[in-house]
Design a protein around this motif. Structure first.
Motif, PDB file in Angstrom:
ATOM      1  N   THR A 154      80.896 -21.839  31.616  1.00  0.00           N
ATOM      2  CA  THR A 154      81.205 -23.221  31.978  1.00  0.00           C
ATOM      3  C   THR A 154      82.689 -23.402  32.275  1.00  0.00           C
ATOM      4  OG1 THR A 154      79.362 -24.010  30.627  1.00  0.00           O
ATOM      5  CG2 THR A 154      81.038 -25.625  31.230  1.00  0.00           C
ATOM      6  N   THR A 156      84.667 -21.250  33.577  1.00  0.00           N
ATOM      7  CA  THR A 156      84.892 -20.693  34.913  1.00  0.00           C
ATOM      8  C   THR A 156      84.546 -21.711  35.984  1.00  0.00           C
ATOM      9  OG1 THR A 156      84.523 -18.408  34.203  1.00  0.00           O
ATOM     10  CG2 THR A 156      84.163 -18.895  36.530  1.00  0.00           C
ATOM     11  N   GLU A 157      83.419 -22.390  35.835  1.00  0.00           N
ATOM     12  CA  GLU A 157      83.018 -23.403  36.812  1.00  0.00           C
ATOM     13  C   GLU A 157      84.037 -24.547  36.867  1.00  0.00           C
ATOM     14  OE1 GLU A 157      78.167 -22.736  36.336  1.00  0.00           O
ATOM     15  OE2 GLU A 157      79.188 -24.306  35.188  1.00  0.00           O
ATOM     16  N   GLU A 161      86.751 -25.605  40.045  1.00  0.00           N
ATOM     17  CA  GLU A 161      86.814 -26.961  40.611  1.00  0.00           C
ATOM     18  C   GLU A 161      88.236 -27.511  40.538  1.00  0.00           C
ATOM     19  OE1 GLU A 161      85.701 -30.417  42.461  1.00  0.00           O
ATOM     20  OE2 GLU A 161      84.563 -28.549  42.237  1.00  0.00           O
ATOM     21  N   LYS A 164      90.568 -25.583  43.099  1.00  0.00           N
ATOM     22  CA  LYS A 164      89.969 -25.196  44.382  1.00  0.00           C
ATOM     23  C   LYS A 164      90.914 -25.383  45.565  1.00  0.00           C
ATOM     24  CE  LYS A 164      87.580 -29.626  45.096  1.00  0.00           C
ATOM     25  NZ  LYS A 164      86.237 -30.254  45.207  1.00  0.00           N
ATOM     26  N   ASN A 171      85.616 -16.489  38.977  1.00  0.00           N
ATOM     27  CA  ASN A 171      84.208 -16.110  38.905  1.00  0.00           C
ATOM     28  C   ASN A 171      83.922 -15.472  37.560  1.00  0.00           C
ATOM     29  OD1 ASN A 171      83.083 -16.737  41.665  1.00  0.00           O
ATOM     30  ND2 ASN A 171      84.786 -15.416  42.274  1.00  0.00           N
ATOM     31  N   TYR A 214      83.087 -15.871  46.914  1.00  0.00           N
ATOM     32  CA  TYR A 214      82.589 -16.635  45.777  1.00  0.00           C
ATOM     33  C   TYR A 214      83.739 -17.339  45.070  1.00  0.00           C
ATOM     34  CZ  TYR A 214      78.498 -13.530  46.175  1.00  0.00           C
ATOM     35  OH  TYR A 214      77.410 -12.829  46.613  1.00  0.00           O
ATOM     36  N   ASN A 215      83.454 -18.528  44.561  1.00  0.00           N
ATOM     37  CA  ASN A 215      84.391 -19.234  43.695  1.00  0.00           C
ATOM     38  C   ASN A 215      83.590 -20.137  42.761  1.00  0.00           C
ATOM     39  OD1 ASN A 215      86.837 -20.108  42.588  1.00  0.00           O
ATOM     40  ND2 ASN A 215      87.050 -21.778  44.062  1.00  0.00           N
ATOM     41  N   GLY A 216      83.864 -20.007  41.469  1.00  0.00           N
ATOM     42  CA  GLY A 216      83.130 -20.801  40.490  1.00  0.00           C
ATOM     43  C   GLY A 216      81.710 -20.343  40.286  1.00  0.00           C
ATOM     44  N   LYS A 217      81.431 -19.084  40.571  1.00  0.00           N
ATOM     45  CA  LYS A 217      80.059 -18.597  40.534  1.00  0.00           C
ATOM     46  C   LYS A 217      79.805 -17.671  39.340  1.00  0.00           C
ATOM     47  CE  LYS A 217      79.300 -20.783  44.297  1.00  0.00           C
ATOM     48  NZ  LYS A 217      78.674 -22.124  44.199  1.00  0.00           N
ATOM     49  N   LEU A 218      78.592 -17.759  38.860  1.00  0.00           N
ATOM     50  CA  LEU A 218      78.085 -16.846  37.834  1.00  0.00           C
ATOM     51  C   LEU A 218      77.238 -15.789  38.507  1.00  0.00           C
ATOM     52  CD1 LEU A 218      77.097 -15.891  34.993  1.00  0.00           C
ATOM     53  CD2 LEU A 218      75.381 -17.697  35.131  1.00  0.00           C
TER      54      LEU A 218
END
Length: 226
Positions: A154, A156-157, A161, A164, A171, A214-218
């Motif tokens: 969480t 990381t997400e 944001e 950004k 990630n 990728y950015n903010g990805k699991l």
């Protein structure tokens, strides 16, 4: 060539990661409480000093190193983790907190310290666990560990944001079973489908290139249960 900081480098995936990056010609700051295994490598591309991610004075050591030796940090890999396999009712408040100090608060503190030295094109890659993924199979005794790994997902997400517009990218990889000492402690006798070196090579490739896509990805990196 990139400048990369890796935590948890005394054994397992972190130890192999440091070698992978260094052998590929990159500059590595390898951080762990026990610097012995890294020191024995005597690799010209690896810098190190004893480091406890839960100590604020050690976080400052990293800031000082970067300021004195590098102009910027390209990649931060939050790999260090404290594992605990113990029934919840037998886990003291202090023990539960110790896990979070390393796996969550320490990761946040180091990331906060390094971010001002990272450029827009940088990459913060955190290593989580499949046990921290909502809806994945859970195992008794891992309340502190798996919940702390969920927190990193969480975080990381949220970081992705918040940053950004300015970067870097963030990630997180939720790893499944990898043949390490930590896995043996969690599941004695279980044979994982992947070795530490195989996983390290995969993580290095993603750390170097994944932030372009990728950015903010699991990413769930698992082919087995556990």
């Amino acid at each position: 060539m990139v400048n990369v900081i890796i935590t948890g480098t005394s054994r397992g995936i972190g130890f192999e990661l440091a070698q992978c990056f260094a052998n590929d010609g990159h500059q590595v700051l390898a951080l762990s409480r026990n610097e012995g295994p890294i020191a024995e490598l005597e690799h010209q591309n690896i810098s190190f000093f004893p480091f406890d991610i839960s100590r604020s004075e050690d976080i400052r050591k990293v800031e000082n190193f970067v300021s004195e030796n590098w102009t910027s940090v390209d990649i931060l890999i939050n790999n260090a983790g404290k594992f605990l396999n113990k029934p919840f009712l037998e886990t003291s408040e202090d023990t539960f907190e110790e896990v979070y100090k390393v796996n969550v608060l320490g990761v946040a503190a180091l990331t906060k310290a390094v971010l001002p030295k990272m450029l827009k094109g940088g990459h913060v890659l955190s290593i989580s666990s499949m046990g921290g993924v909502q809806g994945s199979m859970k195992f008794p005794g891992l309340s502190a560990y798996s919940s702390s790994k969920a927190a990193i997902i969480t975080l990381t997400e949220l970081w992705a944001e918040e940053f950004k517009e300015t970067g870097p990218s963030f990630n997180v990889m939720a790893l499944g079973a990898v043949q390490t000492e930590m896995l043996e402690a969690a599941f004695p006798g279980y044979q994982a489908p992947n070795t530490a070196i195989e996983m390290a090579e995969y993580i290095m490739e993603f750390a170097l290139t994944g932030h372009r896509f990728y950015n903010g990805k699991l990413l769930q990196v698992s082919s087995s249960t556990p």
